[in-house]
Scaffold this motif. Sequence first.
Motif, PDB file in Angstrom:
ATOM      1  N   ASN A  51      -0.700  12.004   1.877  1.00 25.03           N
ATOM      2  CA  ASN A  51      -0.561  10.768   2.654  1.00 25.03           C
ATOM      3  C   ASN A  51      -0.099  11.010   4.090  1.00 25.03           C
ATOM      4  O   ASN A  51      -0.573  10.379   5.022  1.00 25.03           O
ATOM      5  CB  ASN A  51       0.442   9.841   1.966  1.00 25.03           C
ATOM      6  CG  ASN A  51      -0.239   8.981   0.919  1.00 25.03           C
ATOM      7  OD1 ASN A  51      -1.428   9.197   0.628  1.00 25.03           O
ATOM      8  ND2 ASN A  51       0.489   8.030   0.362  1.00 25.03           N
ATOM      9  N   GLU A  52       0.847  11.904   4.278  1.00 32.13           N
ATOM     10  CA  GLU A  52       1.387  12.138   5.610  1.00 32.13           C
ATOM     11  C   GLU A  52       0.304  12.634   6.571  1.00 32.13           C
ATOM     12  O   GLU A  52       0.379  12.387   7.770  1.00 32.13           O
ATOM     13  CB  GLU A  52       2.539  13.162   5.552  1.00 32.13           C
ATOM     14  CG  GLU A  52       3.791  12.665   4.852  1.00 32.13           C
ATOM     15  CD  GLU A  52       3.795  12.905   3.342  1.00 32.13           C
ATOM     16  OE1 GLU A  52       2.696  13.013   2.750  1.00 32.13           O
ATOM     17  OE2 GLU A  52       4.886  12.994   2.768  1.00 32.13           O
ATOM     18  N   VAL A 108       7.931   3.814   2.279  1.00 36.14           N
ATOM     19  CA  VAL A 108       6.811   4.591   1.754  1.00 36.14           C
ATOM     20  C   VAL A 108       6.646   5.858   2.590  1.00 36.14           C
ATOM     21  O   VAL A 108       7.137   5.942   3.716  1.00 36.14           O
ATOM     22  CB  VAL A 108       5.510   3.768   1.777  1.00 36.14           C
ATOM     23  CG1 VAL A 108       5.635   2.555   0.860  1.00 36.14           C
ATOM     24  CG2 VAL A 108       5.175   3.335   3.192  1.00 36.14           C
ATOM     25  N   ASN A 109       5.945   6.823   2.027  1.00 34.84           N
ATOM     26  CA  ASN A 109       5.833   8.130   2.668  1.00 34.84           C
ATOM     27  C   ASN A 109       5.415   8.039   4.144  1.00 34.84           C
ATOM     28  O   ASN A 109       5.916   8.762   4.994  1.00 34.84           O
ATOM     29  CB  ASN A 109       4.818   8.990   1.927  1.00 34.84           C
ATOM     30  CG  ASN A 109       5.470   9.732   0.769  1.00 34.84           C
ATOM     31  OD1 ASN A 109       6.646   9.481   0.468  1.00 34.84           O
ATOM     32  ND2 ASN A 109       4.726  10.622   0.133  1.00 34.84           N
ATOM     33  N   GLU A 110       4.480   7.167   4.468  1.00 34.98           N
ATOM     34  CA  GLU A 110       3.982   7.073   5.824  1.00 34.98           C
ATOM     35  C   GLU A 110       5.102   6.687   6.803  1.00 34.98           C
ATOM     36  O   GLU A 110       5.072   7.060   7.980  1.00 34.98           O
ATOM     37  CB  GLU A 110       2.839   6.044   5.911  1.00 34.98           C
ATOM     38  CG  GLU A 110       1.552   6.467   5.205  1.00 34.98           C
ATOM     39  CD  GLU A 110       1.520   6.073   3.729  1.00 34.98           C
ATOM     40  OE1 GLU A 110       2.604   5.922   3.116  1.00 34.98           O
ATOM     41  OE2 GLU A 110       0.398   5.930   3.209  1.00 34.98           O
ATOM     42  N   ASP A 111       6.093   5.933   6.333  1.00 31.66           N
ATOM     43  CA  ASP A 111       7.179   5.504   7.214  1.00 31.66           C
ATOM     44  C   ASP A 111       8.052   6.660   7.694  1.00 31.66           C
ATOM     45  O   ASP A 111       8.768   6.530   8.675  1.00 31.66           O
ATOM     46  CB  ASP A 111       8.080   4.489   6.494  1.00 31.66           C
ATOM     47  CG  ASP A 111       7.364   3.195   6.134  1.00 31.66           C
ATOM     48  OD1 ASP A 111       6.443   2.812   6.878  1.00 31.66           O
ATOM     49  OD2 ASP A 111       7.738   2.571   5.124  1.00 31.66           O
ATOM     50  N   SER A 122       2.935   3.419  10.822  1.00 36.38           N
ATOM     51  CA  SER A 122       3.138   3.895   9.449  1.00 36.38           C
ATOM     52  C   SER A 122       2.410   2.974   8.474  1.00 36.38           C
ATOM     53  O   SER A 122       1.952   3.402   7.425  1.00 36.38           O
ATOM     54  CB  SER A 122       4.630   3.978   9.131  1.00 36.38           C
ATOM     55  OG  SER A 122       5.228   2.700   9.114  1.00 36.38           O
ATOM     56  N   ARG A 123       2.321   1.708   8.815  1.00 32.52           N
ATOM     57  CA  ARG A 123       1.576   0.742   8.018  1.00 32.52           C
ATOM     58  C   ARG A 123       0.322   0.324   8.780  1.00 32.52           C
ATOM     59  O   ARG A 123       0.362   0.310   9.999  1.00 32.52           O
ATOM     60  CB  ARG A 123       2.438  -0.515   7.761  1.00 32.52           C
ATOM     61  CG  ARG A 123       3.854  -0.241   7.365  1.00 32.52           C
ATOM     62  CD  ARG A 123       3.963   0.236   5.937  1.00 32.52           C
ATOM     63  NE  ARG A 123       5.365   0.537   5.616  1.00 32.52           N
ATOM     64  CZ  ARG A 123       6.203  -0.342   5.022  1.00 32.52           C
ATOM     65  NH1 ARG A 123       5.785  -1.557   4.745  1.00 32.52           N
ATOM     66  NH2 ARG A 123       7.437   0.013   4.735  1.00 32.52           N
ATOM     67  N   VAL A 180      -1.575  10.049   8.957  1.00 31.71           N
ATOM     68  CA  VAL A 180      -0.819   9.205   9.880  1.00 31.71           C
ATOM     69  C   VAL A 180      -0.820   9.749  11.312  1.00 31.71           C
ATOM     70  O   VAL A 180      -0.782   9.001  12.283  1.00 31.71           O
ATOM     71  CB  VAL A 180       0.643   9.072   9.378  1.00 31.71           C
ATOM     72  CG1 VAL A 180       1.478   8.249  10.341  1.00 31.71           C
ATOM     73  CG2 VAL A 180       0.682   8.486   7.985  1.00 31.71           C
ATOM     74  N   VAL A 228       7.120  14.595   2.837  1.00 31.98           N
ATOM     75  CA  VAL A 228       8.376  13.942   2.466  1.00 31.98           C
ATOM     76  C   VAL A 228       8.903  14.552   1.172  1.00 31.98           C
ATOM     77  O   VAL A 228      10.100  14.853   1.044  1.00 31.98           O
ATOM     78  CB  VAL A 228       8.145  12.424   2.304  1.00 31.98           C
ATOM     79  CG1 VAL A 228       9.404  11.746   1.798  1.00 31.98           C
ATOM     80  CG2 VAL A 228       7.688  11.827   3.637  1.00 31.98           C
TER      81      VAL A 228
END
Lengths: 439, 439, 439, 439
Positions: free
Chosen positions: C45-46, A44-47, C113-114, C49, A117
């Motif tokens: 989303n980014e 997922v994008n956060e990763d 990230s999660r 984080v 991303v």
Amino acid sequence: MGSVVVQNPQSISGESAVAGSRNHYLDRFKAVRAYSEAICDKLVNEDFVVQSMPDVSPLKWHLAHTSWFFETFLLKPHAPQYEEFDPHFAYLFNSYYVTVGDRHCRQNRGLLSRPTVENVYRYRGHVDRAMRRLISDSDSAVFDRVAPVLEIGLNHEQQHQELMLTDIKHVFWVNPLRPAYTDRKPDAECAAAAGMKWIRFNAGNRKIGHDGDGFAFDNELPRHTVYVNAFELGSRLVTNGEYKRFIADHGYERPKLWLSLGWATRQQEQWTAPLYWLKSPDADQWIHHTLFGLRDVADDEPVCHVSFFEADAFARWANARLATEAEWEIAAVETERPDTPNFAESLSCRPLPATDQPGLQQMLGHVWEWTASAYLAYPGYRPPPGALGEYNGKFMCNQFVLRGGSCVTPASHMRPTYRNFFTPDARWQFTGIRLARDV
Amino acid sequence: MGSVVVQNPQSISGESAVAGSRNHYLDRFKAVRAYSEAICDKLVNEDFVVQSMPDVSPLKWHLAHTSWFFETFLLKPHAPQYEEFDPHFAYLFNSYYVTVGDRHCRQNRGLLSRPTVENVYRYRGHVDRAMRRLISDSDSAVFDRVAPVLEIGLNHEQQHQELMLTDIKHVFWVNPLRPAYTDRKPDAECAAAAGMKWIRFNAGNRKIGHDGDGFAFDNELPRHTVYVNAFELGSRLVTNGEYKRFIADHGYERPKLWLSLGWATRQQEQWTAPLYWLKSPDADQWIHHTLFGLRDVADDEPVCHVSFFEADAFARWANARLATEAEWEIAAVETERPDTPNFAESLSCRPLPATDQPGLQQMLGHVWEWTASAYLAYPGYRPPPGALGEYNGKFMCNQFVLRGGSCVTPASHMRPTYRNFFTPDARWQFTGIRLARDV
Amino acid sequence: MGSVVVQNPQSISGESAVAGSRNHYLDRFKAVRAYSEAICDKLVNEDFVVQSMPDVSPLKWHLAHTSWFFETFLLKPHAPQYEEFDPHFAYLFNSYYVTVGDRHCRQNRGLLSRPTVENVYRYRGHVDRAMRRLISDSDSAVFDRVAPVLEIGLNHEQQHQELMLTDIKHVFWVNPLRPAYTDRKPDAECAAAAGMKWIRFNAGNRKIGHDGDGFAFDNELPRHTVYVNAFELGSRLVTNGEYKRFIADHGYERPKLWLSLGWATRQQEQWTAPLYWLKSPDADQWIHHTLFGLRDVADDEPVCHVSFFEADAFARWANARLATEAEWEIAAVETERPDTPNFAESLSCRPLPATDQPGLQQMLGHVWEWTASAYLAYPGYRPPPGALGEYNGKFMCNQFVLRGGSCVTPASHMRPTYRNFFTPDARWQFTGIRLARDV
Amino acid sequence: MGSVVVQNPQSISGESAVAGSRNHYLDRFKAVRAYSEAICDKLVNEDFVVQSMPDVSPLKWHLAHTSWFFETFLLKPHAPQYEEFDPHFAYLFNSYYVTVGDRHCRQNRGLLSRPTVENVYRYRGHVDRAMRRLISDSDSAVFDRVAPVLEIGLNHEQQHQELMLTDIKHVFWVNPLRPAYTDRKPDAECAAAAGMKWIRFNAGNRKIGHDGDGFAFDNELPRHTVYVNAFELGSRLVTNGEYKRFIADHGYERPKLWLSLGWATRQQEQWTAPLYWLKSPDADQWIHHTLFGLRDVADDEPVCHVSFFEADAFARWANARLATEAEWEIAAVETERPDTPNFAESLSCRPLPATDQPGLQQMLGHVWEWTASAYLAYPGYRPPPGALGEYNGKFMCNQFVLRGGSCVTPASHMRPTYRNFFTPDARWQFTGIRLARDV
């Protein structure tokens, strides 16, 4: 694996080679670029944002940096119509090429929420389209200059593919949720690891280094003579079961087994087991973080994620030593190997047990094998000229050579003369131990 | 020079040898012990206390530690009547022998006002008297066990004699008063350094390592075969004048000349010249801190107090490279050398210019010569058993080999097979540069 | 703004109050929770984080932590049917409540990230639904216990709303792309800042601290007597134009203007201007990073993002001083203030110029005003019992009090007795300067 | 105790005062200077060199710095014939007076073997002779300017006398030999510490600060009004016995008792007891390092060498608090005190038990008493002009006030309005605890 690559000049010269090679390169280019994205498929994008330690880069950085490489060293110099995707990217995605310009501080790569991303993928598409045109349509004088750098660019991206898997494993490790990279189940372990045997090699002068066919990094050159004493090499990698015995025998508590610097590191970092190992909640059993999530440590699998310091201490405990890189290479090329290499394509995502076959096993794939050799220039080594070659040798200090590739190395990226290198305290790579001894 | 020494077994076996050797050893013991104290002759008590950086030890620590060595490894095990001088000293003056017991933290050696200098000298006298009795009067079975360790103890003290001069130079450097170690005037420089020539050596298999006569450290063993390509060695050391040209040519500002780790070090430490170099008050000329106090940097003297990183960068700038330690040793033993070595006994207290004679000069004494070789075990190396030998190899990581000794090394301590080693950023030793190149 | 809050007991007691307050609380709960999400409306989303420095938390952490607060202190103890969303969250989203359990290391919040942003929003929805039920449907004995903690939880979330805007500004600052938080255009500056006047206050005993109506943090209690000398307060905040004169007058280069610790900080951090200030590309003019992206530094706007050290040095340069918190509070409550506070609801996203009106301006909103008062307990202060109150006073050391709120503080969160506090080197908050002087 | 002092102007004006004061000052000058040297009487040269941590200065630095003060602020400006002893000393022995010129880095004071102790004593003699002439023979206009600065210089040297004893205690502590400062035996403890009682003080406006008679530091000025609530003060200091109960009750393991920053410090430094406390070899009993060497921790002596953090945590554990500095001063001046202060002149070299008398005991001498007050400027405080006064207030940040002096403070240096200050983690001073509580 910071090494910059250089074309072995022989490997792509010759006119007929060039004729056929456009299609060949186009196919490889597509395949290599697609594989980088396939690695990220389930994420997922956060990763893509997190940098879990300075050695790790965020996934989106890898995806962008490999594209920047093609943009900088091929599109800008050789594709006159090429329009730069974003002028900031030259700064953000340069890794360490001083002559190419300033660059964003490595340890701050995880501080960037932007570019997104999605934007990085757009960047990849932009570069891909221009590269495909360049490979297909450039006139042949241009293509002659393009092909060697393209070869480097593809190998460079393969290096980063390994790093992406290595890095995402670490990103998930620092997260208390301990996410799994893949939701596949690992195959059941069928075979118990065979007992280790010693394979003997005679003394004498040998030649090591790349021999001229196919691509090689500059640090594999020139091929040269070395004299080696007779030696023996372990028939397989050291297993988790053997490593547990080292731990149980207080291997992490006996300074006499360790190099002085290794002991200082072990003390400071409070190592008591390989990276990713944990005691199970009842403190009874070793478990470890893997690309499949938390699993039991299987005794028959090769031990992985040990530093040079740990590999060296283990070998001393076992009344053995690590092989020199010359010994390793001699063994790899002088022996028939019965087993199939375990590279990234096997999708095993982990090192696998040795089988019961005779002969030298697990030389390619599974885990990178620490050698006793400091990473230094081969006799007669010359860094190639220009920006790409500029820094080939600049890492030849305070690092040790590793050989053979790992379960996350693309198969087409590996060969017996390949010299990987890391500092002796590095553990986040897929690194393991093969023993050697004097005769 | 942390290496612990081990007796080459052949060198002192044989019965007749033992008979004559008591007097021989007694004389050497007295001479070596006296020289340590002679080094301190002109100093005041306060000079013995200071530790100017973690690598440096206070003079009184050196004087006590070398005595502790004899007390621990000879008097306690072999002299039953021996009474320990002070039970705290076992803790205070152990350097790094883990099996011998706990020890005072190295970097805190400068925090000890007590024991006083006077008390340390009393300790030396106490140990000396007992040692002289042990050498003279022990029965011959005991003496047979004593002699090899005594040999080590004397070599060990000689290593510390070099360190004492190296360390007091640094202690005076960090003092804004910039005291001089000696009030002697250095001899006037007579000769201009000769132009450098290249001496050629052929390819082929050679043997290097200690050959069995006389004492050697364990790391010089075993003698073994190496293959070398043809190479050339510079006829003399690199001079201050040549190094000034490197500086003037922006050698300290061009990352391409440096190893990556070297450049990072140079940036962090803000190096712009060798250690001890300063710009004169009018910023016009280089001066440097020496054992004679502040002096002009003489163009014809060998450059000194450079790190491996600087030596390596200079060599790259000069289109040359550093020699491997095999090349250096081959050159040293295969060549007639016209000049007299410049060791501590010359009282020069500094490296001296080369002369106009033909042939290979300045190989012994003057400055330690950085080689391109990482400090690693020779093939077949085995650390000797027991506490003394326990740690011989434990420093074989992230250090580079230096050869030839310096102007503060005792002459009787040096030989062509001698392997000194320091981390690549070390500069406070008397270290310099000899160039090599491929043919 | 780490302070934990405590209900002023008087403020919600009384039966009739409770009756009406369910609806009141339900409305406020919805509004406060919705505003947290509105703040993130335009982000990707980014952006949720990244942790750009240890003081900053990722946006998704703020969104989850504020929900964890309601889950931990209200739902778990008071809603028997409540099902925990994810048992890991108790560890991940606890900030510093030791008695509530272990917690994830603050400086590693950016390594996660999660859980994904989407999952955090699901968590919010889960908590919101349960909270709304609890507010609406709990029987009145439960509601009586719920209401005071709910009040705290809402104020707590408002604190984090300010932090979210403060933190995202910093996250975008460390990014060389310098993204803007909002794509709105700031209104044109109409008015030039009025000249500063001095407003006088007489000596004598006064009462300060919260007086019993409405909610207050425990650190605002008890109301107590202080004696103050006569003093004068500047009629408005210090402007960018005035601060530029301080810079131009070498304010950052004169140690005599600074506290000793301030000067050491300025040296180490190499401050030469407020945080977020840059010289324009032609080095001619100050620009700064704002929530609107890079803008010119407007002379008439209040200076912002200065540390206590800078505020103190500026005041000394201006032959003035900072006000004590007692002086500030006395001035705030004893004076008619002509202007409208500039809080978050104004959407100004920045401090605005003072107007030409007479009297004391800009006391509320715009920027937090550093006072000369160390953050210490009021006489008779008692931390309330239990987990929530447990740590109210534990930050009363080495911090300075700030007063008045800022342009990113929700209006309903502020009052004249409110005591904010930060270490004297903190600059990422919206902090500015008001001058005072003795009469 | 970095504070620079300033003459209270009233204290030495008046013509007749001047006439008599030459002899008075000459006597005091001789006495103060002689006492500094008497402190060092039993020490050896090596003891003067060591700096055991950055806060500690070598004894020879104290001896030289206090002389430099007279040279810099009196001899150079007012004694035209004065010849500087050594121009380097201006650099070496300046502590932190920026306007007076550059200075040697504080943390490197222990790196200086030279000037020798002997040379420092010659420097003292040189300064003493010139100072005595200046005091005796200067014409009266000069003497009028000299006297106030001389007063400061004498108080300054007294501050350093306390530091010399404090620092040598620490220097001997870091030495595993644990030398004793004095070979005297401490007097036997006769009396058990009396039970603690609470002395009550009423609410109301009071004046605190120096009142104009005699010398005071500038930070004791101006005398000003404060309002205090009613409070109670413990009749004596907290004892070792009481502190042992705090330890036994897990005081060092319960974060709820500590300030947040205090707990972080306790964790990082791994505090489990006051500085200098050790468990006896059989781990059964507390012993501590004292100026007499290692001794048992006597239950009835006041606890000493605790930080503000520990004092604050102890008070919380004891359901009490620390007094504010205003409360302390009010108590000290409003109460008859039955006991004799225990200052340096008593030669006790340690805090002594309270006696059984009624009333407020141990207010002066024994140990410095931590207050709850941050070290900040009094209302209306103005730093005096010029180099000496330049830095009076620059330490008013992140420090806490201590009151009352200690067993190593010269008696003539102390008064109830004296404000000492240290950072809340400092422990090497003779610092202890007095409790207070609200009524």
